[in-house]
Design a protein around this motif. Structure first.
Motif, mmCIF file in Angstrom:
data_model
loop_
_atom_site.group_PDB
_atom_site.id
_atom_site.type_symbol
_atom_site.label_atom_id
_atom_site.label_comp_id
_atom_site.label_asym_id
_atom_site.label_seq_id
_atom_site.Cartn_x
_atom_site.Cartn_y
_atom_site.Cartn_z
ATOM 1 N N GLU A 128 33.097 12.335 -15.554
ATOM 2 C CA GLU A 128 33.208 13.771 -15.298
ATOM 3 C C GLU A 128 34.359 14.079 -14.358
ATOM 4 O O GLU A 128 35.153 14.984 -14.599
ATOM 5 C CB GLU A 128 31.899 14.294 -14.723
ATOM 6 N N GLU A 129 34.448 13.307 -13.264
ATOM 7 C CA GLU A 129 35.519 13.534 -12.298
ATOM 8 C C GLU A 129 36.890 13.266 -12.911
ATOM 9 O O GLU A 129 37.849 14.016 -12.683
ATOM 10 C CB GLU A 129 35.315 12.634 -11.072
ATOM 11 N N GLU A 130 36.960 12.182 -13.689
ATOM 12 C CA GLU A 130 38.241 11.865 -14.327
ATOM 13 C C GLU A 130 38.644 12.957 -15.320
ATOM 14 O O GLU A 130 39.816 13.353 -15.379
ATOM 15 C CB GLU A 130 38.138 10.520 -15.049
ATOM 16 N N THR A 131 37.657 13.428 -16.098
ATOM 17 C CA THR A 131 37.969 14.485 -17.080
ATOM 18 C C THR A 131 38.304 15.795 -16.378
ATOM 19 O O THR A 131 39.187 16.538 -16.807
ATOM 20 C CB THR A 131 36.786 14.681 -18.035
ATOM 21 N N LYS A 132 37.546 16.084 -15.283
ATOM 22 C CA LYS A 132 37.864 17.291 -14.503
ATOM 23 C C LYS A 132 39.291 17.233 -13.982
ATOM 24 O O LYS A 132 40.024 18.222 -14.024
ATOM 25 C CB LYS A 132 36.897 17.426 -13.327
ATOM 26 N N THR A 133 39.648 16.059 -13.478
ATOM 27 C CA THR A 133 41.012 15.893 -12.953
ATOM 28 C C THR A 133 42.046 16.159 -14.044
ATOM 29 O O THR A 133 43.047 16.855 -13.819
ATOM 30 C CB THR A 133 41.194 14.468 -12.402
ATOM 31 N N LYS A 156 35.929 14.463 -24.688
ATOM 32 C CA LYS A 156 34.704 13.912 -25.274
ATOM 33 C C LYS A 156 33.911 13.183 -24.197
ATOM 34 O O LYS A 156 34.467 12.651 -23.251
ATOM 35 C CB LYS A 156 35.069 12.942 -26.403
ATOM 36 N N VAL A 157 32.587 13.184 -24.393
ATOM 37 C CA VAL A 157 31.709 12.455 -23.478
ATOM 38 C C VAL A 157 31.613 11.017 -23.956
ATOM 39 O O VAL A 157 31.096 10.734 -25.047
ATOM 40 C CB VAL A 157 30.309 13.101 -23.426
ATOM 41 N N LYS A 158 32.153 10.104 -23.163
ATOM 42 C CA LYS A 158 32.206 8.693 -23.560
ATOM 43 C C LYS A 158 30.975 7.896 -23.122
ATOM 44 O O LYS A 158 30.635 6.898 -23.721
ATOM 45 C CB LYS A 158 33.470 8.047 -22.984
ATOM 46 N N THR A 159 30.371 8.351 -22.025
ATOM 47 C CA THR A 159 29.208 7.623 -21.505
ATOM 48 C C THR A 159 27.983 7.945 -22.348
ATOM 49 O O THR A 159 27.525 9.092 -22.380
ATOM 50 C CB THR A 159 28.948 7.998 -20.039
ATOM 51 N N VAL A 160 27.456 6.969 -23.043
ATOM 52 C CA VAL A 160 26.310 7.160 -23.936
ATOM 53 C C VAL A 160 25.136 6.327 -23.434
ATOM 54 O O VAL A 160 25.280 5.141 -23.113
ATOM 55 C CB VAL A 160 26.667 6.745 -25.381
ATOM 56 N N GLU A 166 19.280 0.954 -13.626
ATOM 57 C CA GLU A 166 20.103 1.181 -14.829
ATOM 58 C C GLU A 166 20.421 2.673 -14.988
ATOM 59 O O GLU A 166 21.524 3.046 -15.360
ATOM 60 C CB GLU A 166 19.359 0.663 -16.064
ATOM 61 N N GLU A 167 19.405 3.490 -14.678
ATOM 62 C CA GLU A 167 19.629 4.937 -14.773
ATOM 63 C C GLU A 167 20.747 5.373 -13.825
ATOM 64 O O GLU A 167 21.643 6.130 -14.200
ATOM 65 C CB GLU A 167 18.352 5.690 -14.443
ATOM 66 N N ASP A 168 20.642 4.885 -12.576
ATOM 67 C CA ASP A 168 21.660 5.238 -11.589
ATOM 68 C C ASP A 168 23.042 4.783 -12.032
ATOM 69 O O ASP A 168 24.051 5.473 -11.815
ATOM 70 C CB ASP A 168 21.320 4.615 -10.231
ATOM 71 N N LEU A 169 23.087 3.600 -12.670
ATOM 72 C CA LEU A 169 24.367 3.077 -13.138
ATOM 73 C C LEU A 169 24.989 3.995 -14.179
ATOM 74 O O LEU A 169 26.186 4.300 -14.130
ATOM 75 C CB LEU A 169 24.178 1.672 -13.717
ATOM 76 N N PHE A 170 24.167 4.454 -15.123
ATOM 77 C CA PHE A 170 24.676 5.355 -16.152
ATOM 78 C C PHE A 170 25.113 6.695 -15.560
ATOM 79 O O PHE A 170 26.142 7.266 -15.955
ATOM 80 C CB PHE A 170 23.602 5.593 -17.232
ATOM 81 N N ILE A 171 24.326 7.194 -14.601
ATOM 82 C CA ILE A 171 24.694 8.462 -13.965
ATOM 83 C C ILE A 171 26.028 8.325 -13.237
ATOM 84 O O ILE A 171 26.878 9.219 -13.276
ATOM 85 C CB ILE A 171 23.595 8.914 -12.986
ATOM 86 N N GLN A 172 26.198 7.183 -12.573
ATOM 87 C CA GLN A 172 27.458 6.952 -11.869
ATOM 88 C C GLN A 172 28.633 6.909 -12.842
ATOM 89 O O GLN A 172 29.701 7.469 -12.583
ATOM 90 C CB GLN A 172 27.386 5.638 -11.080
ATOM 91 N N ARG A 173 28.414 6.222 -13.979
ATOM 92 C CA ARG A 173 29.484 6.165 -14.985
ATOM 93 C C ARG A 173 29.816 7.557 -15.512
ATOM 94 O O ARG A 173 30.985 7.914 -15.692
ATOM 95 C CB ARG A 173 29.059 5.260 -16.135
ATOM 96 N N LEU A 174 28.757 8.314 -15.791
ATOM 97 C CA LEU A 174 28.974 9.666 -16.302
ATOM 98 C C LEU A 174 29.668 10.545 -15.271
ATOM 99 O O LEU A 174 30.562 11.330 -15.598
ATOM 100 C CB LEU A 174 27.642 10.295 -16.713
ATOM 101 N N SER A 175 29.265 10.391 -13.999
ATOM 102 C CA SER A 175 29.900 11.179 -12.930
ATOM 103 C C SER A 175 31.372 10.812 -12.785
ATOM 104 O O SER A 175 32.230 11.674 -12.571
ATOM 105 C CB SER A 175 29.163 10.958 -11.603
ATOM 106 N N LYS A 176 31.644 9.503 -12.886
ATOM 107 C CA LYS A 176 33.037 9.065 -12.808
ATOM 108 C C LYS A 176 33.845 9.650 -13.967
ATOM 109 O O LYS A 176 34.971 10.129 -13.796
ATOM 110 C CB LYS A 176 33.104 7.545 -12.836
#
Length: 295
Positions: free
Chosen positions: A199-204, A262-266, A187-197
């Motif tokens: 992050e990449e989308e927001t960076k873009t 805004k950070v959407k992944t909570v 579950e942790e990895d899943l949340f990190i992946q969502r947050l990373s995604k």
């Protein structure tokens, strides 16, 4: 005969330009064939001479070959480079500025059919007027540049704050997940992946916004230089369509909407703890059921 007098003799009194296919009428005056046809009232009867009003029959039109050859020879002699400040068509001083065509013209041009309905201004007045307009345009562009640079600075601060929030959120997620049991690692990895995604989308998106802002600034810089060069240009070069650069300066858009990401992944840790309790209860119940079956 002086060159100016010769030019007058080779100029049609209707179009004020060199004769094209000249014809003579009964009174002896000469005109371009096409000009004479345009000035006549439709019909086959006699028509008045455009100069002396003497009537002339349409059948009396005679090509003036000598005049045509002389006009052609004179034009050929004038096909060399036009001296600065002279009209390329009439070799007369450029004393007026045509607002409609956005170019300097001579007094002969003003009387031609091409410019009869056009707005004219003395060339000195036109120069002063457009120099003032270009100066004002340059000032306006400077103000727009100042606004864009301020937006760029704010954009950089917003991006920094957003990166700090991402870092803080990542640390919180890792800390909270480390307190749970091993089965929550996925579950942790899943949340990190969502947050990373995210992050990449927001960076873009931020990179696209920054690129757009930089492109607008670059375009504005070029326009400022162009306006400055136009304002400092010599008289004739400055009056070659100055409205174009003024129009592009006026429509230069510096509107830019700042949007703080805004950070959407909570990470909803309380919900996960409840899931863990249910998992543990289910596991205990299963173990009891297995022992009962074995007995």
């Amino acid at each position: 005969m002086e060159v100016k007098d010769l030019q007058e003799e080779l100029t049609c009194s209707i179009c004020l330009d060199y004769f094209r296919d000249p014809v003579s009428i009964e009174c002896g005056h000469n005109f371009c064939r096409s000009c004479l046809h345009r000035s006549r009232v439709p019909g086959s009867g006699p028509f008045p001479c455009p100069e002396c009003r003497h009537p002339s029959a349409p059948t009396a039109l005679r090509p003036n070959w000598a005049l045509a050859r002389l006009t052609e020879k004179t034009q050929r002699r004038r096909q060399g480079p036009v001296p600065p400040g002279l009209c390329g068509r009439h070799w007369e001083p450029l004393r007026l500025f045509c607002e409609d065509d956005q170019r300097p013209v001579c007094l002969v041009c003003r009387e031609s059919q091409e410019h009869q309905t056009h707005a004219m201004a003395p060339i000195d007045e036109a120069v002063e007027s457009y120099r003032e307009k270009l100066l004002q345009s340059q000032c306006n562009l400077g103000d727009k540049m100042k606004t864009l640079l301020e937006l760029q600075e704010i954009e950089a601060k917003i991006a920094t704050r957003w990166k700090d929030k991402i870092k803080s959120q990542r640390m919180r997620i890792s800390t909270e997940f480390s307190k749970l049991h091993n089965f929550l690692v996925e579950e942790e990895d899943l949340f990190i992946q969502r947050l990373s995604k995210e992050e990449e989308e927001t960076k873009t998106k931020l990179n696209e916004n920054r690129l757009k802002l930089n492109q607008t600034i670059s375009s504005l810089k070029k326009l400022i230089v162009e306006v400055g060069e136009k304002r400092q240009a010599p008289t004739l070069e400055l009056l070659q369509n100055p409205k174009d650069v003024l129009t592009r300066s006026e429509i230069q858009d510096v509107n830019y909407s700042l949007e703080a990401p805004k950070v959407k992944t909570v990470c909803q840790i309380p919900l996960m703890k409840e899931m863990l309790k249910r998992f543990q209860a289910t596991k205990i119940k299963t173990e009891k059921q297995n022992r009962h079956n074995m007995s």
